[in-house]
Design a protein around this motif. Structure first.
Motif, PDB file in Angstrom:
ATOM      1  N   SER A  86      35.858  41.218  33.111  1.00 28.37           N
ATOM      2  CA  SER A  86      35.100  40.093  33.764  1.00 28.37           C
ATOM      3  C   SER A  86      34.126  39.622  32.311  1.00 28.37           C
ATOM      4  O   SER A  86      33.619  39.847  31.074  1.00 28.37           O
ATOM      5  N   SER A 115      27.278  34.170  35.404  1.00 28.66           N
ATOM      6  CA  SER A 115      27.798  35.892  34.817  1.00 28.66           C
ATOM      7  C   SER A 115      28.033  35.599  33.188  1.00 28.66           C
ATOM      8  O   SER A 115      27.151  36.869  32.985  1.00 28.66           O
ATOM      9  N   ALA A 217      37.603  34.867  31.154  1.00 28.42           N
ATOM     10  CA  ALA A 217      38.068  35.213  32.188  1.00 28.42           C
ATOM     11  C   ALA A 217      39.275  34.893  32.140  1.00 28.42           C
ATOM     12  O   ALA A 217      39.710  34.068  31.438  1.00 28.42           O
ATOM     13  N   SER A 227      39.723  39.473  38.200  1.00 27.18           N
ATOM     14  CA  SER A 227      39.592  41.176  37.431  1.00 27.18           C
ATOM     15  C   SER A 227      40.170  41.632  35.567  1.00 27.18           C
ATOM     16  O   SER A 227      40.140  42.421  36.146  1.00 27.18           O
TER      17      SER A 227
END
Length: 393
Positions: A86, A115, A217, A227
């Motif tokens: 991630s 994030s 990502a 993921s």
């Protein structure tokens, strides 16, 4: 009258399974192509017979990914690529391996993807740093250019780190990474780029921009599975300490009979940062195929195709309907945030879009349109028709 799409022969819709939906939401998550999906199914089938997996199978796909991603971002040394789960994982690696001093500052842009925010809030609290959040002034037509100027003005001799995307994830504003990176280096600040919303659809040359790290990502514009992601690390971070002390990031980890003769030396450069159990026999083959197809299509072609989808005629029609689109010079063509007048009922607009199977994101008082190479003229016409319906009601 509907706009006409140029170079429609580049469209890859037949390689995807999108049913009858007009999916204009790659900035949320890309669909999987049929070949990427097939790679995942084959990966699951391999796990049926575990004894058929060889020690080399734990490393081959990860090396393919490093080499493919290195080609996409134009670097020569694939050992500068790590495989991560991630963006937040990549940012945590940066935070762990950056020397911070009380009184310094970190520069970010407003409304970044969380994030690339939470890590820096924590760092500032821990080390007594100032978090400088640079906001745009949207009252000006050329707010994108002014936003870049404000970012440059926020960087000074006390700046420890600058981090932002190539484009803003909400409206597609282009950031001048080359100029921002040059100023960051002048003051010795780390320069970290979140490439999740650009790499795969907008050409990015690491050799020109020279970031200290580029974190991506894979489930958006790289068209891979969820993921998993990839990260480039420059020389500043190639001798750092990983988040995990796993066996796969050690030298000679490919020699299974010798694993109990513990090795405390990491594998070279960025490979040390690979996530534990990096040899995912389902996700890795999917990402390999996703990166291969991007190189086959050529990312320059993808950006050009998106530009043809979001052409001047379509933009003008949206403007005539009262929807405001940022100026072309200050935005990318694969993500466009359209401002909605405050008197517009967002829920009503969303309902009409859904009724017409036009799938886009609503972000605050704006809609985000993010097409890709699987979209076509029908998708864009459906969007315009839905907006016309809304204005008539």
């Amino acid at each position: 009258m509907h706009p006409t799409i140029e170079n429609s022969s580049l469209c890859k819709k037949s390689l995807f399974q999108l049913d009858d939906a007009h999916y204009l939401n790659c900035a949320y998550m890309s669909p999987l192509s049929k070949s990427v999906e097939e790679a995942g199914i084959i990966g699951m089938q391999r796990k049926r017979i575990p004894n058929a997996l060889k020690s080399t199978d734990f490393f081959e796909d990860s090396e393919k990914i490093r080499n493919l991603f290195a080609r996409i971002i134009n670097i020569s040394n694939s050992h500068q690529i790590a495989i991560i789960p991630s963006v937040s994982y990549g940012m945590a690696i940066i935070a762990k391996n950056t020397n911070f001093r009380r009184g310094q500052n970190i520069v970010i842009t407003s409304d970044q993807m969380p994030s690339n925010v939470y890590t820096w809030h924590k760092v500032c609290q821990k080390y007594g740093l100032e978090l400088r959040v640079v906001k745009p002034d949207r009252t000006f037509n050329n707010y994108g250019n002014l936003w870049n100027e404000k970012i440059l003005e926020s960087i000074d001799r006390n700046t420890a780190l600058v981090t932002l995307g190539h484009v803003h994830w909400m409206d597609g504003t282009l950031f001048k990474l080359k100029e921002i990176g040059q100023l960051a280096r002048k003051y010795g600040a780390a320069f970290i780029v979140d490439g999740t919303q650009s790499v795969g659809a907008l050409p990015l040359n690491v050799s020109e921009i020279q970031p200290d790290a580029l974190i991506c990502a894979a489930y958006k514009w790289l068209m891979g599975p969820y993921s998993i992601g990839v990260a480039y690390f420059g020389s500043r971070y190639l001798a750092g300490i990983p988040l995990e002390e796993n066996w796969l990031n050690r030298v000679d980890s490919n020699c299974f009979p010798d694993l109990v003769n513990y090795k405390y030396e990491y594998r070279p450069k960025a490979i040390r940062y690979d996530v534990g159990e990096v040899s995912n026999f389902i996700l890795l083959p999917m990402l390999v195929r996703a990166l291969e197809q991007l190189l086959e299509w050529d990312i320059k072609n993808i950006q050009t195709y998106c530009c043809n989808l979001m052409n001047d005629k379509l933009i003008n029609q949206m403007g005539e309907l009262g929807f405001l689109v940022p100026e072309k010079d200050n935005r990318a063509d694969h993500i466009i945030g359209v401002d909605i007048p405050k008197y517009v009922e967002i829920k009503k607009l969303q309902s009409i879009l859904n009724r017409n199977k036009v799938l886009i994101s609503v972000r605050g008082q704006s809609i985000r349109i993010s097409p890709n190479i699987y979209n076509d003229e029908d998708d864009m016409n459906a969007l315009i028709d839905a907006l016309h319906q809304f204005r008539r009601n």
